[in-house]
Design an enzyme around this catalytic site. Structure first.
Site, short mmCIF file in Angstrom:
data_model
loop_
_atom_site.label_atom_id
_atom_site.label_comp_id
_atom_site.label_asym_id
_atom_site.label_seq_id
_atom_site.Cartn_x
_atom_site.Cartn_y
_atom_site.Cartn_z
CB SER A 40 -37.33 -5.77 -13.85
OG SER A 40 -38.62 -5.82 -14.41
CG LEU A 41 -34.09 -10.42 -14.16
CD1 LEU A 41 -33.07 -11.05 -13.21
CD2 LEU A 41 -33.86 -10.93 -15.56
CE LYS A 53 -36.41 -12.23 -5.27
NZ LYS A 53 -36.83 -10.91 -5.60
CB CYS A 86 -24.26 -0.84 34.56
SG CYS A 86 -23.50 -2.29 33.83
CB CYS A 122 -20.85 -3.12 37.42
SG CYS A 122 -21.01 -1.55 36.55
CB CYS A 166 -21.84 0.77 31.99
SG CYS A 166 -20.88 0.40 33.46
CG ASP A 206 -30.93 -7.60 -2.05
OD1 ASP A 206 -31.49 -6.90 -2.93
OD2 ASP A 206 -31.42 -7.82 -0.93
CB CYS A 234 -18.49 -2.61 34.02
SG CYS A 234 -19.94 -3.61 33.61
CG ASP A 246 -1.94 -1.07 1.20
OD1 ASP A 246 -1.94 -1.83 0.21
OD2 ASP A 246 -2.73 -1.17 2.15
CE1 TYR A 259 -27.24 -6.70 -14.71
CE2 TYR A 259 -26.61 -6.61 -12.40
CZ TYR A 259 -27.40 -6.18 -13.44
OH TYR A 259 -28.34 -5.22 -13.22
CD GLU A 305 -24.80 -13.83 -14.00
OE1 GLU A 305 -24.31 -14.42 -14.98
OE2 GLU A 305 -24.79 -12.60 -13.87
CE LYS A 314 -33.01 -10.57 -8.75
NZ LYS A 314 -33.09 -9.61 -7.64
#
Ligand code: IVH
Length: 676
Positions: free
Chosen positions: A84-85, A321, A415, A418, A433, A120, A438, A35, A232, A116, A118
């Site tokens: 859409s499907l 689904k 709490c 304690c 707390c 969400d 605690c 990095d 996709y 493949e 789906k």
């Protein structure tokens, strides 16, 4: 070649390199360089662009985040509608789908399907003309979406220019790449924890979180949300044609886009499709993101074309689904748990219910405000929801099922563990707390300290931790390092052999890396990712401990909330003493992969004046920043050093006036000389 040509050449090379490394890191998950090295390339690019602002191009990696926030999202028309499907919820519907296709094609031959996961999230489209990203949009109503180019550019797994990778496949003249933008589950949980802490309403699920993050007028907010994208499909495409969906997706991948290749499977029959769909459903919990089904596509593109679309769905694709992740059940009682930072979290104990294949017994209720807002009472029938690995939560009360015997819940004033009076900071939704001793907090601190991503002490499970605390053997993390066989053998059900193993595991956890150690401390808002950022920037524990909020806020990705949390952690006497004691035992190794350079100048501010002989200003600045320092443009009381080259300007006089240290070029070179 004049000087500008030289600069343009370097700029182009840096941009190509950086985008190539983005691709290795985000798309292939196979970084080539550490990095710190990447940061250096980026810094160099930014400096060069600062020095030559007229050479900045819109597809420069620096321009992924940078422009001003937008006032509105303008509409974008999709050249090919984003349909859409149709959904299928049973095997029968899959057989019908297959039979219909063969009927329409007037062919008895089996049809090959690509299946493949789906994802969400939400559908987007990115248009590349002559290889460059020109416009990106949401799906909208399928015909017209919103222009989210600035926002989508912040996703580092989406290239700003089509890449021509080793395959040598030239970029197409035009390609409209389509895919799903989503949020990984652990980022979703982290985001919600932070929102709750700030008194904001948590997102109901990763999809809403992704949608909310993408539709930000200020794309700098989007950039912080670490959204991801899988491609996709393709809308318009010029300059290429493919035989199958799979071939096309392989090309899309070769052009630098992220494709879910390992999970795309070709199936030769409806039975094979169904069995792969079932497999995905069973394994949905293993994905680091939410999948809500499988998408089944006719693989041959010529057949797709012949099949066409009805109303708003193509005839060649089907969404299988999964079973819903919501169920209803009853709350037996509400219990309050105390976490690592002392936060009191109400938890609902439920009549066990199966949600998406897992038995759920408890669900988090987040905090008192959430309970009030949703009016959740003990005895209520509620809808619970599981999002992948995310802790189940109560979505809402089924009010029609109330009997009148439900009891309203209120948070305790003390709490529950304690007995100390609880406190609530102004502006926060969370009650805490304040007692750092605690037992509940100590337990959570120790469990976190030894967990896998932290010090990774193998074999130190919850039961042993609890016993160690109950018997007073462990009160703070450093106590683990003074345990011996005699003490361990006092515990119930622990044999000499496993006690020996445990001691060895504790011993070997002592050698660790700075990022793990920082994470292990359990500072609020400092998860594994942030711990890595802090380790990379400060390089040493003492530097992190002495950093001010201002120093911290200068670090990319560190906002005021994290900065405040880090500073107050180390300012706390008890916590600070715990860290001191830990440092007597722990050995912090160099970060692997070369790691960052020692940040010997962390927190130091420099001002440069006059011309240097051995290096340019940009190089000097880069050198300072690489060592953790900062370069300012004018001298003030907060300046640590002024570096005076030949014919210095008024800054030198100002430095002398204020008594700021003045370094000659020789002194400066000495200071920034690479170690060793
Ligand atoms: S293909 C003609 N593949 O599901 C539509 N969609 O209603 C072609 N989705 O809006 C879509 N993962 O956002 C396809 N692997 C995948 C998908 C996927 C998620 C979404 C997509 C679409 C919705 C279907």
């Amino acid at each position: 070649m004049d000087a500008t040509d030289e600069v343009v050449r370097e700029l182009n090379e840096l941009r190509r390199e950086i985008e190539r490394h983005n691709h290795r890191y985000y798309v292939l998950d196979d970084p080539e360089i550490p990095d710190a090295e990447y940061d250096r390339l980026f810094l160099r690019l930014r400096e060069l662009e600062r020095a030559h602002p007229h050479l900045v191009t819109p597809d420069s990696p620096t321009q992924r985040v940078g422009a001003e926030p937008q006032a509105v999202f303008s509409p974008v028309e999709h050249s090919v509608p984003m349909l859409s499907l149709q959904n299928a919820f049973s095997d029968g519907e899959m057989y019908e789908f297959d039979a219909r296709i063969r009927r329409l094609l007037k062919d008895e031959a089996p049809v090959e399907y690509a299946v493949e996961p789906k994802i969400d999230g939400l559908a987007v489209e990115a248009v590349y003309e002559a290889g460059r990203l020109t416009v990106a949009s949401t799906r909208g109503n399928g015909y017209v979406g919103e222009n989210i180019t600035q926002n989508l550019k912040t996703l580092l797994d989406l290239p700003v220019s089509v890449l021509e990778l080793s395959t040598g496949l030239r970029a197409p003249d035009l390609i409209e790449v389509r895919g799903e933008v989503y949020m990984e589950l652990d980022h979703f949980e982290e985001l919600n924890r932070n929102r709750l802490d700030k008194g904001l309403q948590p997102f109901a699920n990763p999809r809403n979180a992704a949608a909310g993050s993408l539709r930000q007028l200020d794309h700098r907010v989007t950039a912080k949300r670490r959204l991801r994208m899988f491609c996709y499909g393709v809308g318009a495409l010029q300059g290429y044609s493919f035989d199958t969906h799979r071939e096309m997706m392989m090309a899309v991948q070769a052009w630098g886009f992220r494709v879910n290749r390992p999970h795309i499977r070709l199936c030769a029959s409806p039975d094979e499709v169904i069995s792969y769909c079932r497999e995905l459903e069973e394994r949905r919990g293993e994905f680091p993101y939410e999948i809500d089904g499988a998408v089944i596509k006719v693989n041959a593109l010529a057949l797709q074309e012949r099949l066409g679309a009805v109303s708003r769905s193509p005839r060649w694709a089907l969404a299988w689904k999964f079973k819903p992740t919501q169920e209803t059940t009853r709350i037996r009682k509400i219990e309050v748990q105390v976490g690592r930072t002392g936060a009191l979290t109400p938890v609902a104990h439920l009549d066990p219910v199966e949600v998406a294949g897992v038995t759920v017994r408890r669900a988090t209720l987040h905090n008192e405000e959430e309970i009030e807002k949703k009016d959740i009472r003990e005895g209520d029938t509620v809808v619970v929801q599981r999002a992948g690995d995310v802790i189940p939560e109560v979505v809402k009360v089924v009010e029609s099922r109330r009997t009148g015997s439900e009891t309203v819940f209120s948070m305790p004033a003390d709490c529950p563990v304690c007995g100390t009076g609880v406190a609530r900071k102004p502006g926060e939704a969370v009650v805490r707390c304040p007692n750092k001793n605690c037992p509940a907090q100590v337990r959570a601190v120790i469990r976190h300290f030894v967990s896998r991503g932290a010090m990774d002490v193998d074999g130190l499970g919850a039961k042993i931790v609890d016993q160690l605390i109950e018997r007073g053997l462990v009160r703070e993390p450093a106590d683990l390092y003074v345990l011996d066989l005699e003490k361990l053998l006092k515990l119930d059900k622990i044999a000499e052999k496993s006690a020996g193993n445990l001691l060895r595991a504790i011993e070997s956890s002592k050698r660790t890396t700075l990022d793990r150690f920082i994470y292990a401390l359990g500072i609020r808002h400092v998860g594994e990712h942030v711990a890595g950022v802090l380790a990379g920037r400060f390089g040493r524990m003492d530097r992190l401990r002495s950093a001010t909020e201002e120093d911290l806020r200068e670090v990319p990705e560190i906002g005021p909330q994290i900065a405040e949390s880090v500073v107050s952690f180390f300012a706390d006497e008890t916590r600070s003493r715990h860290v001191d004691r830990l440092l007597e035992h722990v050995v912090l190794e160099e970060q692997p992969g070369g790691g960052p350079e020692p940040s010997s100048l962390a927190g130091r501010t420099f001002v440069l004046t006059g011309s240097l002989e051995a290096m340019t200003r940009t190089e000097a600045q880069e050198r300072i920043e690489r060592l953790g320092g900062r370069v300012a443009s004018s001298v003030s009381r907060r300046t640590d050093y002024v570096v005076a080259g030949a014919s210095p300007g008024s800054k030198l006089a100002r430095a002398q006036e204020l008594g700021v240290d003045v370094l000659s070029e020789q002194d400066f070179r000495e200071m920034v000389k690479p170690a060793g």
